[in-house]
Design a protein around this motif. Structure first.
Motif, PDB file in Angstrom:
ATOM      1  N   TRP A   1       0.813  -1.215   0.000  1.00 56.21           N
ATOM      2  CA  TRP A   1       0.000   0.000   0.000  1.00 56.21           C
ATOM      3  C   TRP A   1       0.849   1.267   0.000  1.00 56.21           C
ATOM      4  N   ASP A   2       0.534   2.168  -0.937  1.00 54.71           N
ATOM      5  CA  ASP A   2       0.977   3.559  -0.843  1.00 54.71           C
ATOM      6  C   ASP A   2      -0.063   4.330  -0.036  1.00 54.71           C
ATOM      7  N   GLU A   3       0.343   5.493   0.501  1.00 56.86           N
ATOM      8  CA  GLU A   3      -0.514   6.144   1.490  1.00 56.86           C
ATOM      9  C   GLU A   3      -0.694   7.646   1.247  1.00 56.86           C
ATOM     10  N   LEU A   4      -1.892   8.121   1.624  1.00 50.60           N
ATOM     11  CA  LEU A   4      -2.131   9.542   1.839  1.00 50.60           C
ATOM     12  C   LEU A   4      -2.491   9.706   3.306  1.00 50.60           C
ATOM     13  N   ASN A   5      -1.680  10.480   4.020  1.00 50.33           N
ATOM     14  CA  ASN A   5      -1.858  10.665   5.456  1.00 50.33           C
ATOM     15  C   ASN A   5      -2.200  12.103   5.794  1.00 50.33           C
ATOM     16  N   GLN A   6      -2.983  12.263   6.865  1.00 54.04           N
ATOM     17  CA  GLN A   6      -3.131  13.563   7.499  1.00 54.04           C
ATOM     18  C   GLN A   6      -2.174  13.570   8.692  1.00 54.04           C
ATOM     19  N   ILE A   7      -1.321  14.574   8.732  1.00 55.57           N
ATOM     20  CA  ILE A   7      -0.208  14.571   9.682  1.00 55.57           C
ATOM     21  C   ILE A   7      -0.557  15.375  10.929  1.00 55.57           C
ATOM     22  N   LYS A   8      -0.340  14.718  12.074  1.00 53.32           N
ATOM     23  CA  LYS A   8      -0.545  15.366  13.366  1.00 53.32           C
ATOM     24  C   LYS A   8       0.739  15.264  14.177  1.00 53.32           C
ATOM     25  N   PRO A   9       1.083  16.300  14.920  1.00 56.18           N
ATOM     26  CA  PRO A   9       2.372  16.330  15.614  1.00 56.18           C
ATOM     27  C   PRO A   9       2.521  15.191  16.617  1.00 56.18           C
ATOM     28  N   GLY A  10       3.714  14.590  16.585  1.00 59.77           N
ATOM     29  CA  GLY A  10       4.065  13.563  17.553  1.00 59.77           C
ATOM     30  C   GLY A  10       3.525  12.188  17.259  1.00 59.77           C
ATOM     31  N   LYS A  11       2.780  12.020  16.164  1.00 54.93           N
ATOM     32  CA  LYS A  11       2.152  10.737  15.894  1.00 54.93           C
ATOM     33  C   LYS A  11       3.076   9.806  15.115  1.00 54.93           C
ATOM     34  N   ASN A  12       2.798   8.511  15.272  1.00 55.45           N
ATOM     35  CA  ASN A  12       3.584   7.435  14.677  1.00 55.45           C
ATOM     36  C   ASN A  12       2.779   6.834  13.526  1.00 55.45           C
ATOM     37  N   TYR A  13       3.335   6.876  12.321  1.00 58.53           N
ATOM     38  CA  TYR A  13       2.617   6.420  11.140  1.00 58.53           C
ATOM     39  C   TYR A  13       2.979   4.987  10.730  1.00 58.53           C
ATOM     40  N   GLY A  14       3.711   4.274  11.603  1.00 57.61           N
ATOM     41  CA  GLY A  14       3.733   2.829  11.551  1.00 57.61           C
ATOM     42  C   GLY A  14       4.872   2.104  10.900  1.00 57.61           C
ATOM     43  N   TRP A  15       5.512   2.699   9.897  1.00 54.24           N
ATOM     44  CA  TRP A  15       6.561   1.959   9.195  1.00 54.24           C
ATOM     45  C   TRP A  15       7.751   1.689  10.123  1.00 54.24           C
ATOM     46  N   PRO A  16       8.346   0.483  10.093  1.00 50.54           N
ATOM     47  CA  PRO A  16       8.109  -0.633   9.175  1.00 50.54           C
ATOM     48  C   PRO A  16       7.104  -1.675   9.665  1.00 50.54           C
ATOM     49  N   GLU A  17       6.459  -1.440  10.788  1.00 49.27           N
ATOM     50  CA  GLU A  17       5.560  -2.454  11.346  1.00 49.27           C
ATOM     51  C   GLU A  17       4.180  -2.430  10.714  1.00 49.27           C
ATOM     52  N   ALA A  18       3.806  -1.329  10.098  1.00 47.96           N
ATOM     53  CA  ALA A  18       2.484  -1.217   9.489  1.00 47.96           C
ATOM     54  C   ALA A  18       2.627  -0.558   8.125  1.00 47.96           C
ATOM     55  N   GLU A  19       1.926  -1.096   7.158  1.00 52.43           N
ATOM     56  CA  GLU A  19       1.894  -0.552   5.805  1.00 52.43           C
ATOM     57  C   GLU A  19       0.431  -0.475   5.380  1.00 52.43           C
ATOM     58  N   GLY A  20      -0.060   0.721   5.109  1.00 54.96           N
ATOM     59  CA  GLY A  20      -1.471   0.874   4.800  1.00 54.96           C
ATOM     60  C   GLY A  20      -2.320   0.858   6.055  1.00 54.96           C
ATOM     61  N   LYS A  21      -3.606   0.567   5.889  1.00 54.71           N
ATOM     62  CA  LYS A  21      -4.554   0.597   7.000  1.00 54.71           C
ATOM     63  C   LYS A  21      -4.431  -0.690   7.815  1.00 54.71           C
ATOM     64  N   ALA A  22      -3.614  -0.633   8.865  1.00 62.12           N
ATOM     65  CA  ALA A  22      -3.319  -1.815   9.670  1.00 62.12           C
ATOM     66  C   ALA A  22      -4.220  -1.954  10.882  1.00 62.12           C
ATOM     67  N   ASP A  23      -4.854  -0.874  11.305  1.00 65.90           N
ATOM     68  CA  ASP A  23      -5.710  -0.875  12.498  1.00 65.90           C
ATOM     69  C   ASP A  23      -4.966  -1.433  13.702  1.00 65.90           C
TER      70      ASP A  23
END
Length: 393
Positions: free
Chosen positions: A271-293
């Motif tokens: 999955w490629d991603e479009l994210n909304q960025i919020k300060p201090g948040k973790n967007y998952g890589w390398p443990e999550a790719e795409g919508k991992a919930d």
């Protein structure tokens, strides 16, 4: 100048290709390890997040939009990467492989060479990448550039003087920030000034996956700094430029009218991603790719298979996010209502102009888009590469 807190790991190109799982610009290579099944322990500031319902007062973009290519502004650009509008509408464009910056007239398409950025080391996906124009350009005439050197990726600024002779219009570079990890792949490179007049930079993890979760590394992050390269007031850590983390390779940055930051990002095989960025948040890589919930990671708001996207630059116009696709060879429209998409993404220009690299909003509400077929991974047509002017709705 803010100096790095760690020394980046710089591996040989062959090693990077093996550990990255993606050869370049989203051209995926399947690896036996795939995505790990269990999440890493989230770092500070990492909490699960999902967008709330849009504001009842927010107006939604139409479900369906349109794109019309009004004209080809200019042709025969060599490996164009960064694209930055000047006050008045003209454009600056960088050449990744030559290290040169050009001004392109928005009226005639005439190209004028400003000069070359010294110290650029162009190899693999590295070279002269993103460009940004100072929020106070009218008074300081500063142009900012993100580029790869022999040892790292860094950000400099240069004074632009259009009264000087062509090829000699850039002053000596002032290094604002260095120590961003470099590699044959995943160098990030997009820079932009936000509504707060702070400088943001999207970086890649250079093929060293663990750097994305390491808060002492500048790799796999979105950075936020003052125009002088210092940590900006209001960052999650007052002594750090790190704004968000857990990114693989951030390629696009844009703000909506409510000053929310959006970012596009290369995935690996899934999955490629479009994210909304919020300060201090973790967007998952390398443990999550795409919508991992997965608890502790922020899921993207939209995702695509790499063959359909491999995203690069993004812009916001007419209430939608517009995302350029490299491997996907198309322009994606994601209509918004407030802080979330309201309809399925819609694609335009599919395969018509090849790989698309940068997209920026024009003063008339349209878009400027660059092709990227001379970067060694495309199939150049006669006249490539080019800048297109689009009318969108």
């Amino acid at each position: 100048m803010r100096r790095p807190r760690v020394t980046p790991v710089i591996a040989a190109a062959a090693t990077l290709l093996l550990v990255a799982g993606c050869s370049s610009d989203g051209d995926s290579i399947t690896r036996p390890e795939g995505r790990r099944s269990s999440p890493a322990k989230p770092g500070s500031g990492g909490t699960s997040s999902s967008p709330g319902a849009p504001s009842p007062t927010a107006s939604a973009a139409p479900d369906k939009g349109s794109v019309k290519v009004e004209r080809t502004l200019t042709t025969k650009l060599e490996s164009p990467w960064g694209l930055a509008p000047l006050p008045g509408g003209d454009l600056l464009v960088s050449s990744r492989d030559t290290g040169k910056i050009f001004k392109v007239s928005a009226d005639t398409g005439k190209k004028t060479e400003l000069g070359s950025v010294p110290g650029v080391s162009a190899a693999g996906e590295g070279g002269l990448l993103g460009l940004a124009v100072s929020s106070d350009f009218g008074s300081d005439h500063m142009v900012y550039a993100y580029f790869t050197t022999d040892s790292d990726n860094r950000i400099v600024r240069m004074m632009y003087d259009d009264k000087r002779a062509a090829g000699n219009q850039l002053g000596a570079p002032d290094t604002l920030f260095k120590g961003i990890p470099k590699g044959a792949i995943h160098n990030g490179g997009r820079i932009a000034f936000g509504p707060d007049k702070m400088l943001y930079a999207g970086t890649g993890e250079s093929g060293e996956r663990g750097l994305a979760q390491d808060l002492d590394s500048f790799g796999g992050k979105i950075l936020r700094m003052t125009p002088e390269g210092e940590p900006a007031h209001g960052n999650p850590d007052a002594d750090s430029v790190v704004y968000s983390y857990g990114h693989r390779n951030v390629q696009g940055l844009a703000w909506d009218r409510d000053k929310r930051l959006w970012a596009s990002e290369f995935g690996q095989d899934t999955w490629d991603e479009l994210n909304q960025i919020k300060p201090g948040k973790n967007y998952g890589w390398p443990e999550a790719e795409g919508k991992a919930d997965e608890k502790g990671f922020v899921d993207p708001l939209e995702q695509w298979k790499p063959e359909d996207a491999s995203p690069s630059g993004i812009a916001i116009a007419k209430g939608s996010v517009w995302m350029a696709g490299l491997r996907g060879e198309r322009l994606w429209r994601i209509p918004l209502k407030g802080d979330r998409p309201v309809a399925k993404p819609q694609s335009f220009l599919d395969g018509k102009y090849g790989r698309l690299r940068s997209v920026v909003a024009s003063e008339d509400g349209g878009l400027w888009v660059t092709t990227s077929n001379t970067d060694g991974r495309g199939e150049p047509d006669k006249g490539d590469d080019r800048i297109l002017k689009l009318k969108v709705s």
